[in-house]
Design a protein around this motif. Structure first.
Motif, PDB file in Angstrom:
ATOM      1  N   THR A  75       0.915  -0.645   0.459  1.00 21.95           N
ATOM      2  CA  THR A  75       0.138   0.121  -0.001  1.00 21.95           C
ATOM      3  C   THR A  75       1.178   1.540   0.032  1.00 21.95           C
ATOM      4  O   THR A  75       2.121   1.691   0.395  1.00 21.95           O
ATOM      5  CB  THR A  75      -1.053  -0.502   1.420  1.00 21.95           C
ATOM      6  N   VAL A  79      -4.442   4.421   3.335  1.00 21.40           N
ATOM      7  CA  VAL A  79      -5.243   3.616   3.123  1.00 21.40           C
ATOM      8  C   VAL A  79      -5.895   2.900   4.561  1.00 21.40           C
ATOM      9  O   VAL A  79      -4.839   2.657   5.407  1.00 21.40           O
ATOM     10  CB  VAL A  79      -4.935   2.439   1.953  1.00 21.40           C
ATOM     11  N   ASN A  81      -8.269  -0.391   6.309  1.00 22.44           N
ATOM     12  CA  ASN A  81      -8.476  -1.596   6.117  1.00 22.44           C
ATOM     13  C   ASN A  81      -8.284  -2.252   4.551  1.00 22.44           C
ATOM     14  O   ASN A  81      -8.937  -2.405   4.151  1.00 22.44           O
ATOM     15  CB  ASN A  81     -10.035  -1.530   6.233  1.00 22.44           C
ATOM     16  N   ALA A  82      -6.896  -2.172   3.697  1.00 21.19           N
ATOM     17  CA  ALA A  82      -6.855  -2.931   2.837  1.00 21.19           C
ATOM     18  C   ALA A  82      -7.284  -4.156   2.676  1.00 21.19           C
ATOM     19  O   ALA A  82      -7.369  -4.832   1.745  1.00 21.19           O
ATOM     20  CB  ALA A  82      -5.411  -2.343   2.745  1.00 21.19           C
ATOM     21  N   THR A  93     -13.186  -0.599   2.821  1.00 24.99           N
ATOM     22  CA  THR A  93     -11.508  -0.299   2.498  1.00 24.99           C
ATOM     23  C   THR A  93     -11.667   1.225   2.336  1.00 24.99           C
ATOM     24  O   THR A  93     -12.375   1.926   1.562  1.00 24.99           O
ATOM     25  CB  THR A  93     -10.658  -0.764   1.694  1.00 24.99           C
TER      26      THR A  93
END
Length: 677
Positions: A75, A79, A81-82, A93
């Motif tokens: 990531t 970001v 809660n990828a 997300t």
């Protein structure tokens, strides 16, 4: 594999030498014939195979038409809660990008190559009337690169740019082959995603679609078989996916060229047939018809369809030969007599065209752009070998659905061509076939291996050729030519899978099973290493001397690389068709250091199933189940010339001994055989 006068000329399964079979009266043969079955105790002592090999666990295709990522690779930016975008994740997300800041980025990993239209599902967005969500894809992570602004680019072709204005699912354009997808919010604001994945647009085969399968004691070989099958499946394009075609077809590469190329179909068609059986037939026939429907008035067949436009693309005379061979190849596996009969005149016209390319020395001459887009002049050995292969296929086909006159005509032409190749295109001092009559110090891998595979090379030349090339193997395969790099392509690739497949076949046909497996492991072993940086679950177009691709442009799911599936089914499992559709067949396993193998090969009448095992003491057991309406020969391997074999079930007839095999004739049903030192 022994060549007999009644055996078919299989285009991808050739004999190495011509030996006469031993007569039944030879005193050294010691065999217990089928009428005298051994005791139950002797049967029980023989090695056996696993009861449930669970081949289904190796099937690589996604389990859903809309596969999601198996993990998040990286990531960047903000970001939240990828992991919510993976198949095991939960929750939303959120991607947030500030003005002038690093784009919020999440890179999805699907675990293997997939094909289709990427999508994201948006539940909310903020920051203006429209947010730009960008999706870049790549088959390998090293080729998924970002510019100085942190914007990712595709490994090949343009990226997907989505204008997000409301809560809904946004779907991008087709991406034929990729493992990784970088999703980026490139405009200021935020988007909330509740899902991301791909709408699968290739042939998705679950275990239910497999009519053939393979398993053995060697995990690496097993993974090769299924990687080859999945490569063919990613190249199988259903109706409606490709704008140029209104029938299902098979492309050369999932990512590129995404066109029908006959040279690639030579490999992918048998692989699709051996794994999917009748499920593959519409794709194979659609591809063959797409080519043959564009035949020139002089008989020449096009090399490709749908490359650089929707029409035909003429590349090389070798591909014209391949375009005819693939039709006969399909007939060999299926016994589709109506199909081949309807094409017979076209195939005869194609063969007649090839004869117009023969010069006064009896060899093919053309200035086509083969061998990496460079014009070839003079008498090119491989060009004559391609015509020879076509003639041998035509001899076999005409013997089934044609005329005796054509068989005689093609036989005479093949004999003359073979004699001319051996007379003018063999360097006697080197003991090798040359590139052309004007480049007698360059020894191409394809010409030398095809001379063996097609039975052109006399028996006394075979081992010298095989030894020469093996002594020059690289750690990751056999090079395009020797001395290297005299015929490396303009991009530095020195190893390609098609001519390595031909070498594997030549070695199997010559009885060099250990060498064939060694070469398989060198080139394709790295490609099935799940920990490798370039792993795709599929096979690659070509590689450099280190065995790796060096450009994102290269295809990492390419049809002409899928050969391990065919050679394992037809050599290690050992099943080949003698007559069309396996109405008569042969099972001749080449065991090497594999301790057991089992699987099945699809036929129009159910499947032929084979199970075999060996132990360190030299004992061997094999079980063959053949469908009704078929008959064949089982070649039982022997540990030594003094070994004995037995039929362990009734109904088998001993035929004769050939080298380190005892041959039995059987009909439909289940039969077991054993051998002991």
């Amino acid at each position: 594999m022994h060549r007999e006068s009644t055996a078919p000329f299989a285009p991808w399964r050739r004999t190495a030498t011509r030996r006469s079979l031993w007569a039944l009266a030879v005193a050294t043969i010691c065999v217990v014939v089928a009428s005298s079955l051994p005791s139950t105790a002797a049967w029980a002592a023989l090695p056996t195979w696993p009861t449930n090999p669970n081949w289904q666990a190796l099937v690589p295709a996604p389990t859903s038409d809309n596969p999601e990522a198996v993990r998040i690779t990286r990531t960047a930016g903000t970001v939240t809660n990828a992991a919510g975008l993976t198949e095991t994740g939960s929750g939303s997300t959120v991607l947030t990008t500030s003005s002038g800041g690093t784009p919020a980025t999440v890179v999805l990993d699907f675990g293997r190559n997939v094909s289709g239209t990427p999508f994201v599902t948006v539940s909310a967005s903020s920051g203006g009337s429209a947010r730009t969500v960008r999706i870049a894809t790549s088959e390998a992570l090293p080729f998924l690169t970002a510019n100085s602004s942190g914007i990712y680019n595709n490994d090949h072709g343009s990226v997907i740019s989505l204008s997000v204005t409301s809560a809904r699912t946004y779907t991008g354009s087709l991406r034929g082959g990729f493992r990784y997808a970088a999703i980026q919010l490139t405009s200021a604001g935020s988007v909330t995603l509740t899902g991301a994945g791909v709408n699968f647009k290739a042939y998705r085969a679950t275990p239910a679609q497999y009519k053939g399968w393979f398993m053995s004691s060697d995990d690496q070989l097993n993974r090769m078989w299924y990687a080859g099958a999945y490569t063919a499946q990613l190249d199988m394009v259903p109706t409606g996916v490709a704008s140029c075609f209104n029938v299902p077809v098979i492309f050369d590469g999932a990512k590129r060229d995404r066109a029908i190329w006959s040279g690639d179909l030579l490999v992918s068609d048998p692989v699709a047939q051996l794994s999917l059986g009748s499920n593959a037939a519409p794709y194979i026939k659609g591809s063959i018809n797409s080519i043959l429907n564009l035949q020139d008035s002089n008989g020449r067949l096009t090399s490709a369809v749908g490359f650089r436009g929707c029409g035909k693309f003429d590349y090389a005379v070798t591909y014209s030969a391949y375009s005819a061979i693939i039709a006969i190849q399909y007939y060999r596996y299926t016994n589709d007599t109506a199909f081949i009969t309807g094409l017979r005149t076209r195939l005869e016209n194609a063969t007649a065209y090839h004869h117009t390319r023969v010069n006064s020395n009896g060899l093919v001459v053309t200035n086509d752009n083969d061998y990496w887009q460079t014009t070839q002049s003079g008498e090119v050995t491989e060009y004559s070998l391609a015509y020879y292969e076509l003639l041998q296929n035509m001899i076999w086909m005409e013997g089934k659905v044609g005329t005796a006159a054509k068989v005689t005509e093609y036989t005479n032409k093949a004999n003359a061509l073979k004699a001319a190749i051996n007379s003018r295109l063999f360097n006697t001092s080197a003991g090798l076939y040359v590139h052309t009559n004007t480049r007698t110090n360059v020894y191409p891998l394809d010409a030398n291996m095809n001379a063996i595979r097609l039975g052109v090379a006399p028996a006394d030349r075979v081992q010298g050729i095989l030894s020469y090339f093996r002594s020059r193997w690289l750690a990751r395969g056999s090079q395009i030519s020797q001395p290297s790099p005299s015929m490396a392509d303009p991009y530095g690739h020195t190893i390609e899978p098609l001519n390595n497949t031909w070498e594997v076949m030549a070695r199997f046909d010559s009885g060099d099973t250990a060498g064939a497996l060694d070469l398989l492991r060198r080139l394709w072993g790295l490609q099935v290493d799940t920990a490798g940086s370039y792993y795709t679950g599929t096979f690659w177009e070509f590689v450099n001397s280190n065995g790796l691709p060096d450009r994102g442009f290269d295809s990492l799911a390419h049809a002409w690389a899928a050969g391990p599936t065919q050679v394992l089914s037809e050599n290690i499992l050992g099943v080949t068709a003698v007559n069309p559709g396996y109405t008569t067949w042969r099972v001749k396993p080449q065991k090497a250091n594999v301790t057991w193998a089992q699987g099945q090969v699809p036929t129009p009448n159910s499947s032929i199933a084979v199970k075999w095992a060996q132990d360190s003491a030299g004992q061997f057991q094999i079980e063959v189940t053949a469908p009704s309406g078929t008959s064949g020969q089982v070649w039982v391997p022997l540990a030594s010339s003094s070994a004995t074999s037995s039929a362990l079930t009734s109904g088998a007839t001993f035929v004769q001994r050939s080298g380190l095999y005892d041959i039995y004739s059987v009909g439909a049903g289940t039969f077991r055989f054993g051998s002991t030192p």
